[in-house]
Design a protein around this motif. Structure first.
Motif, PDB file in Angstrom:
ATOM      1  N   GLU A  85       0.850  -1.195   0.000  1.00  0.00           N
ATOM      2  CA  GLU A  85       0.000   0.000   0.000  1.00  0.00           C
ATOM      3  C   GLU A  85       0.884   1.244   0.000  1.00  0.00           C
ATOM      4  OE1 GLU A  85      -3.076   0.328   2.826  1.00  0.00           O
ATOM      5  OE2 GLU A  85      -4.170  -1.435   2.112  1.00  0.00           O
ATOM      6  N   TRP A  86       0.769   2.036  -1.056  1.00  0.00           N
ATOM      7  CA  TRP A  86       1.530   3.275  -1.188  1.00  0.00           C
ATOM      8  C   TRP A  86       0.652   4.459  -0.757  1.00  0.00           C
ATOM      9  CZ3 TRP A  86       6.592   2.594  -2.601  1.00  0.00           C
ATOM     10  CH2 TRP A  86       6.919   1.370  -3.194  1.00  0.00           C
ATOM     11  N   ALA A  87       1.247   5.629  -0.738  1.00  0.00           N
ATOM     12  CA  ALA A  87       0.510   6.834  -0.342  1.00  0.00           C
ATOM     13  C   ALA A  87      -0.527   7.186  -1.394  1.00  0.00           C
ATOM     14  CB  ALA A  87       1.482   7.997  -0.147  1.00  0.00           C
ATOM     15  N   ASN A  88      -1.666   7.716  -0.932  1.00  0.00           N
ATOM     16  CA  ASN A  88      -2.670   8.226  -1.862  1.00  0.00           C
ATOM     17  C   ASN A  88      -2.150   9.497  -2.517  1.00  0.00           C
ATOM     18  OD1 ASN A  88      -4.600   6.249  -1.291  1.00  0.00           O
ATOM     19  ND2 ASN A  88      -5.250   7.366   0.556  1.00  0.00           N
ATOM     20  N   PRO A  89      -2.384   9.677  -3.804  1.00  0.00           N
ATOM     21  CA  PRO A  89      -1.898  10.892  -4.481  1.00  0.00           C
ATOM     22  C   PRO A  89      -2.382  12.179  -3.810  1.00  0.00           C
ATOM     23  CG  PRO A  89      -2.682   9.275  -6.080  1.00  0.00           C
ATOM     24  CD  PRO A  89      -3.058   8.755  -4.735  1.00  0.00           C
ATOM     25  N   GLU A  90      -3.615  12.163  -3.215  1.00  0.00           N
ATOM     26  CA  GLU A  90      -4.122  13.378  -2.572  1.00  0.00           C
ATOM     27  C   GLU A  90      -3.285  13.767  -1.356  1.00  0.00           C
ATOM     28  OE1 GLU A  90      -5.863  10.663  -3.108  1.00  0.00           O
ATOM     29  OE2 GLU A  90      -7.143  11.196  -4.821  1.00  0.00           O
ATOM     30  N   ASP A  91      -2.751  12.752  -0.640  1.00  0.00           N
ATOM     31  CA  ASP A  91      -1.974  13.039   0.564  1.00  0.00           C
ATOM     32  C   ASP A  91      -0.593  13.589   0.243  1.00  0.00           C
ATOM     33  OD1 ASP A  91      -4.068  12.127   2.085  1.00  0.00           O
ATOM     34  OD2 ASP A  91      -3.295  10.067   2.196  1.00  0.00           O
ATOM     35  N   GLY A  95       1.014  20.861   1.768  1.00  0.00           N
ATOM     36  CA  GLY A  95       0.189  21.159   2.926  1.00  0.00           C
ATOM     37  C   GLY A  95      -0.417  19.930   3.567  1.00  0.00           C
ATOM     38  N   ARG A  96      -0.302  18.785   2.938  1.00  0.00           N
ATOM     39  CA  ARG A  96      -0.815  17.537   3.505  1.00  0.00           C
ATOM     40  C   ARG A  96       0.344  16.745   4.083  1.00  0.00           C
ATOM     41  NH1 ARG A  96      -5.801  16.264   1.019  1.00  0.00           N
ATOM     42  NH2 ARG A  96      -5.888  14.503   2.475  1.00  0.00           N
ATOM     43  N   TYR A  97       0.094  16.014   5.173  1.00  0.00           N
ATOM     44  CA  TYR A  97       1.147  15.219   5.806  1.00  0.00           C
ATOM     45  C   TYR A  97       0.821  13.732   5.685  1.00  0.00           C
ATOM     46  CZ  TYR A  97       3.881  12.804   9.349  1.00  0.00           C
ATOM     47  OH  TYR A  97       4.709  11.904   9.978  1.00  0.00           O
ATOM     48  N   THR A  98       1.828  12.955   5.347  1.00  0.00           N
ATOM     49  CA  THR A  98       1.711  11.492   5.347  1.00  0.00           C
ATOM     50  C   THR A  98       3.101  10.902   5.512  1.00  0.00           C
ATOM     51  OG1 THR A  98       1.001   9.528   4.117  1.00  0.00           O
ATOM     52  CG2 THR A  98       1.876  11.365   2.834  1.00  0.00           C
ATOM     53  N   ASP A  99       3.168   9.819   6.259  1.00  0.00           N
ATOM     54  CA  ASP A  99       4.460   9.142   6.402  1.00  0.00           C
ATOM     55  C   ASP A  99       4.631   8.041   5.374  1.00  0.00           C
ATOM     56  OD1 ASP A  99       2.594   7.393   7.305  1.00  0.00           O
ATOM     57  OD2 ASP A  99       3.575   6.931   9.217  1.00  0.00           O
ATOM     58  N   ARG A 100       3.602   7.875   4.533  1.00  0.00           N
ATOM     59  CA  ARG A 100       3.695   6.843   3.503  1.00  0.00           C
ATOM     60  C   ARG A 100       4.525   7.339   2.314  1.00  0.00           C
ATOM     61  NH1 ARG A 100      -1.959   3.470   2.879  1.00  0.00           N
ATOM     62  NH2 ARG A 100      -2.248   2.998   5.102  1.00  0.00           N
ATOM     63  N   ALA A 101       5.187   6.390   1.672  1.00  0.00           N
ATOM     64  CA  ALA A 101       6.000   6.718   0.500  1.00  0.00           C
ATOM     65  C   ALA A 101       5.148   6.666  -0.758  1.00  0.00           C
ATOM     66  CB  ALA A 101       7.164   5.742   0.384  1.00  0.00           C
ATOM     67  N   ALA A 102       5.485   7.517  -1.705  1.00  0.00           N
ATOM     68  CA  ALA A 102       4.788   7.518  -2.990  1.00  0.00           C
ATOM     69  C   ALA A 102       5.307   6.382  -3.858  1.00  0.00           C
ATOM     70  CB  ALA A 102       4.991   8.852  -3.695  1.00  0.00           C
ATOM     71  N   ARG A 103       4.389   5.737  -4.568  1.00  0.00           N
ATOM     72  CA  ARG A 103       4.825   4.666  -5.465  1.00  0.00           C
ATOM     73  C   ARG A 103       5.666   5.250  -6.592  1.00  0.00           C
ATOM     74  NH1 ARG A 103       3.418   3.182 -10.199  1.00  0.00           N
ATOM     75  NH2 ARG A 103       1.481   4.371 -10.217  1.00  0.00           N
ATOM     76  N   PRO A 104       6.843   4.690  -6.829  1.00  0.00           N
ATOM     77  CA  PRO A 104       7.671   5.196  -7.933  1.00  0.00           C
ATOM     78  C   PRO A 104       6.936   5.048  -9.259  1.00  0.00           C
ATOM     79  CG  PRO A 104       8.923   3.712  -6.511  1.00  0.00           C
ATOM     80  CD  PRO A 104       7.492   3.586  -6.111  1.00  0.00           C
ATOM     81  N   PRO A 105       7.166   5.943 -10.188  1.00  0.00           N
ATOM     82  CA  PRO A 105       6.503   5.827 -11.495  1.00  0.00           C
ATOM     83  C   PRO A 105       6.981   4.581 -12.227  1.00  0.00           C
ATOM     84  CG  PRO A 105       8.203   7.518 -11.551  1.00  0.00           C
ATOM     85  CD  PRO A 105       8.079   7.111 -10.125  1.00  0.00           C
ATOM     86  N   TYR A 106       6.055   3.947 -12.926  1.00  0.00           N
ATOM     87  CA  TYR A 106       6.419   2.780 -13.712  1.00  0.00           C
ATOM     88  C   TYR A 106       7.361   3.179 -14.844  1.00  0.00           C
ATOM     89  CZ  TYR A 106       2.729   0.107 -11.396  1.00  0.00           C
ATOM     90  OH  TYR A 106       1.961  -0.517 -10.477  1.00  0.00           O
ATOM     91  N   ASP A 107       8.342   2.308 -15.108  1.00  0.00           N
ATOM     92  CA  ASP A 107       9.249   2.556 -16.225  1.00  0.00           C
ATOM     93  C   ASP A 107       8.483   2.462 -17.537  1.00  0.00           C
ATOM     94  OD1 ASP A 107      11.285   2.914 -14.521  1.00  0.00           O
ATOM     95  OD2 ASP A 107      12.290   1.011 -14.902  1.00  0.00           O
TER      96      ASP A 107
END
Length: 869
Positions: A85-91, A95-107
């Motif tokens: 489970e990666w971070a939601n794009p909205e988070d 101004g939004r805080y999340t400790d989750r990492a964003a999913r790297p873009p697909y090659d």
């Protein structure tokens, strides 16, 4: 740390039972400690949104502690998921805080690996010859292998069947419910993706808990499976593990996957080595793996170099107890060591800053370069005197000289900077023949230059190590330049390792084969196996048998120690070959006479008594199993009845009018009180092959068997016609009466021109076709492809012959009457009960109109048409 913390750090309850396998977990009741699963009705249909998700059992709400080994329910405070489970794009918005990492873009879609199936149904892209597999990446949708691509295991979620169970002091554990081979993909370690900068806050959040499920995915992302995680979170630690966690990339995104590092039996617990590093202030965690290699703790022992030991020795006596226990700015940039009660050890550190408001110092620990704000007034610590501080600073400056800022200097850096590989001649030729270099250049956008190493390079330390064992004393340098040289080097190194290993294995097998051949060629000693029914007679007449063989021959009786086989042996030793041959002929006649007079000895269809034979030679276990490769199973015990299961052995015995008897060396099998065979010889021991035939023919028969094995080792395929042997005359007529190509347009010659594989009749059995696609030990899959295409052409030709035969049987008065015939229901019922193989191959001329009935209209039409003719 991955999985449940081994050694008393578990606190979750035991309850219910769950089996998780593939994409559909099955909830079951707890079973016995042997890992068996109770037969229960399947679970109710799941909601599509949560299908395939592991769920706790109904009994999990009321914990109950079962005995060790039973299935156990999943904890209720964990949500089980099957992908990270990666971070939601909205988070991720400002101004939004999340400790989750964003999913790297697909090659973006990259070039395919270039692997092509060999023509059979076997999957490809599953070895180091696939450029993506070698670099631990999965193939994309543009792979030319299509559905036969085997390098999409993670994308297809090909998880094995797994079961959570009570692992005793380790808490919950995970076991496999199907046998695994080394290298098999088991499952993926999934959870919530956390940014590296939030790792400290994550540990602080779990400070009151003793269960850790955090695993590093890459340098910037960690997987936390505490609250949300997959089934792999229950894999425990072992100092002698059977699994490992490896990082693979799927469309450019890293995935943590669990693989088997050895063959694993069904019901065995899965484990991998956590390899925890020792942390200051944390007591070592006791290990409960119970293996012989157990190191006692989950933490790895300190790797102290000789240089560090010398430094510690020099510093001893120079650590001073501080004058004041409330230091301030005066110790900034000083070296201290802090004592921690948890592990009862001092940790050296540098003092970086001092905060006057809190009275704390920023300490940078040398062991892991981590920093912390410590209140030294509440800790036990010592300070290094000024003299040896200068010594440490000088040592540090020398080690960091000429190194880029922030870059560690060591073997790893030097290795990655190297853009070449040194290989021996046979490796270089294999890389070119298997098109490994061409694949590397095309996929990695690099150029690989092959250069000859001069004497100075061979004499260097690296060259001396690489040239060891070289047959010609030459070394070749593969120089890699281009867009992605690191990936290209990794791919080439993996394949060099594979080629070296396979060559060593082939050399070991060849050495074992040569030893057995040399032993078989020695004609000064022979063994004769005799049936159990005449053992007493042989013992009584042993003196007479010895007298008939002459003075230069020694005959001894050996009783079998195996109680599972009713036989005994005579050993014959002679000073010369003629003496040995005469002795064998005399002994054979005497034994044959005793069997005939005994009346209980069983006579085989080939005219030879059962369990009576002369030793021809020995085969290794791998060679012996090659003769049964098309049976679908191997033999662990080798009595003559089992050999008749092989189409080759049964045809060989019938054609050459002999019997074959095989004994596993070292067989100590016996039958216990429950009529079970125990103590049999293992599957990896050599096999002695005995022939029941005239002594003059023994070496001829053995050479036939030896030649057959050599052909199989080369990759020759022997196509057993089976029930289709009724079409054998038609096939051979198309290629000459003996199956040898004589014309330029016959069937077998057409196959060779089309596929490159030569086909002829197998002279040893006369009911097999010998298909030779070339030496597979020198070709990378090409021989198997040729054989597969040739075999398919033969099958198609047999189908044509079968259809022609059926049509011919139903042809009368110049017409085909098939459509006028209606199969009788009783006949159809009997035919359906017969095997598919028998129905697929009707014997020519066996068709009878009496087996069919017709309705009245068909009969009238039939008679009228015959009358007109």
């Amino acid at each position: 740390s991955g999985g449940d913390n081994n050694g008393g750090v578990r606190s979750d309850g035991h309850d219910g039972g769950a089996v998780v396998g593939g994409n559909q977990p099955t909830i079951t009741s707890g079973s016995g400690g042997n890992g068996a699963i109770a037969d229960v009705p399947p679970p109710p249909p799941q909601d599509p949104a949560t299908a395939g998700m592991s769920r706790p059992s109904a009994a999990s709400s009321e914990p109950s502690y079962d005995t060790m080994g039973k299935t156990i329910g999943l904890p209720t405070d964990v949500e089980h998921i099957e992908e990270v489970e990666w971070a939601n794009p909205e988070d991720l918005q400002p101004g939004r805080y999340t400790d989750r990492a964003a999913r790297p873009p697909y090659d973006r879609v990259s070039d395919p690996c270039g692997c092509v199936p060999d023509g059979s149904d076997n999957p490809c892209c599953l070895d180091m010859s696939c450029v993506l597999f070698a670099c631990q990446e999965e193939c994309r949708s543009n792979c030319e292998a299509g559905d036969l691509c085997g390098n999409k295991r993670i994308q297809r979620r090909e998880w094995k069947e797994l079961q959570v169970f009570d692992a005793g002091p380790k808490g919950r554990g995970l076991r496999i419910m199907e046998p695994l081979k080394k290298g098999d993909f088991i499952c993926e370690y999934v959870g919530v993706a956390i940014k590296k900068e939030h790792l400290d806050s994550l540990f602080a959040r779990y400070q009151g808990e003793r269960m850790l499920y955090i695993m590093a995915l890459d340098n910037d992302v960690y997987i936390d499976a505490r609250k949300k995680g997959g089934i792999a979170r229950y894999i425990n630690h072992s100092c002698e593990p059977n699994c490992m966690v490896d990082r693979w990339k799927v469309r450019g995104v890293s995935r943590a996957c669990v693989f088997a590092i050895r063959d694993i039996d069904a019901g065995e617990e899965l484990s991998f080595d956590y390899k925890w590093t020792r942390k200051r202030g944390r007591a070592p965690t006791k290990c409960h793996c119970g293996t012989e290699a157990c190191r006692g703790t989950l933490e790895m022992p300190k790797d102290i170099s000789l240089e560090d030991e010398e430094l510690d020795l020099k510093l001893s006596g120079h650590w001073k107890v501080p004058i004041t226990q409330n230091p301030g700015n005066e110790i900034i940039n000083r070296v201290i060591k802090v004592y921690f009660d948890g592990d009862r050890e001092y940790y050296a550190a540098d003092v970086a800053q001092y905060d006057e408001k809190t009275g704390k110092h920023q300490i940078i620990y040398k062991s892991d370069l981590s920093d912390a704000w410590e209140n030294l007034s509440k800790l036990q610590w010592m300070i290094l005197d000024r003299e040896y501080e200068q010594f440490i600073i000088a040592k540090k400056s020398a080690r960091m000289a000429d190194a880029p800022l922030g870059t560690p200097v060591g073997p790893a850096q030097q290795s990655m900077a190297k853009n070449y590989i040194l290989v021996q001649t046979y490796v270089k030729e294999a890389l070119m023949e298997w098109r490994i270099i061409a694949k590397c250049q095309n996929h990695c956008r690099v150029r690989v230059d092959i250069l000859t190493c001069d004497k100075s390079e061979i004499d260097s330390a690296e060259g001396t190590e690489a040239v060891q064992g070289s047959a010609d004393g030459k070394l070749w340098k593969l120089v890699v330049t281009g867009m992605d040289p690191v990936k290209a080097r990794v791919y080439l190194e993996h394949n060099v390792e594979t080629i070296t290993r396979k060559t060593a294995e082939a050399a070991a097998k060849e050495a074992a084969k040569s030893a057995l051949d040399a032993k078989s060629a020695s004609s000064s000693c022979r063994e004769v196996v005799i049936p159990r029914s005449i053992v007493d007679e042989v013992k009584r007449k042993l003196h007479q048998i010895r007298f008939s063989t002459g003075r230069n021959v020694e005959v001894n009786f050996i009783h079998s120690e195996s109680k599972s086989k009713q036989f005994a042996k005579l050993t014959i030793q002679a000073e010369s070959n003629p003496d040995l041959q005469r002795a064998l002929e005399n002994i054979w006649k005497e034994l044959f006479k005793l069997c005939a007079e005994n009346g209980t000895a069983e006579l085989t269809s080939t005219g030879v008594f059962k369990d009576l034979g002369i030793l021809g030679g020995e085969l290794t276990s791998d060679e012996f199993n090659l003769l049964f490769q098309n049976l679908g199973h191997n033999l662990s015990q080798d009595c003559s009845e089992n050999l008749r299961d092989s189409p080759f052995f049964s045809s060989f015995e019938d054609m050459h009018r002999c019997s074959i008897w095989v004994q596993a060396a070292g067989d100590m099998g016996r039958i216990d009180s429950q009529n079970r065979v125990v103590g049999e010889a293992g599957s990896d021991v050599s096999r002695k092959v005995f022939f029941g035939a005239d002594p003059k023919r023994i070496m001829e028969l053995w050479n036939h068997i030896r030649g057959r094995v050599n052909d199989l080792l080369r990759g020759v395929k022997f196509f057993n016609l089976g029930p289709d042997r009724v079409y054998f005359p038609a096939l051979t007529q198309m290629s000459g009466s003996d199956g040898v190509n004589r014309a330029g347009n016959d069937f077998f010659d057409y196959i060779q021109r089309t596929t490159g594989a030569s086909v002829r009749v197998d002279n040893l059995t006369r009911n097999h076709l010998r298909i030779d696609g070339g030496d597979k030990t020198k070709e990378n899959g090409e021989s198997d492809r040729r054989i597969a295409v040739a075999e398919e052409l033969i099958r198609l030709q047999i189908e044509v012959l079968r259809d022609h035969s059926i049509r011919k049987q139903r042809w009368a008065f110049g017409r085909d009457w098939t459509l006028l015939m209606d199969v009788d229901p009783e006949v159809r019922k009997k035919e359906n009960a017969t095997s598919a193989a028998s129905r697929a191959s009707p014997t020519p001329g066996a068709f009878s109109a009496a087996r069919y009935t017709s309705d009245s209209r068909a009969v009238v039409t039939f008679v009228m048409e015959i009358a007109e003719i």
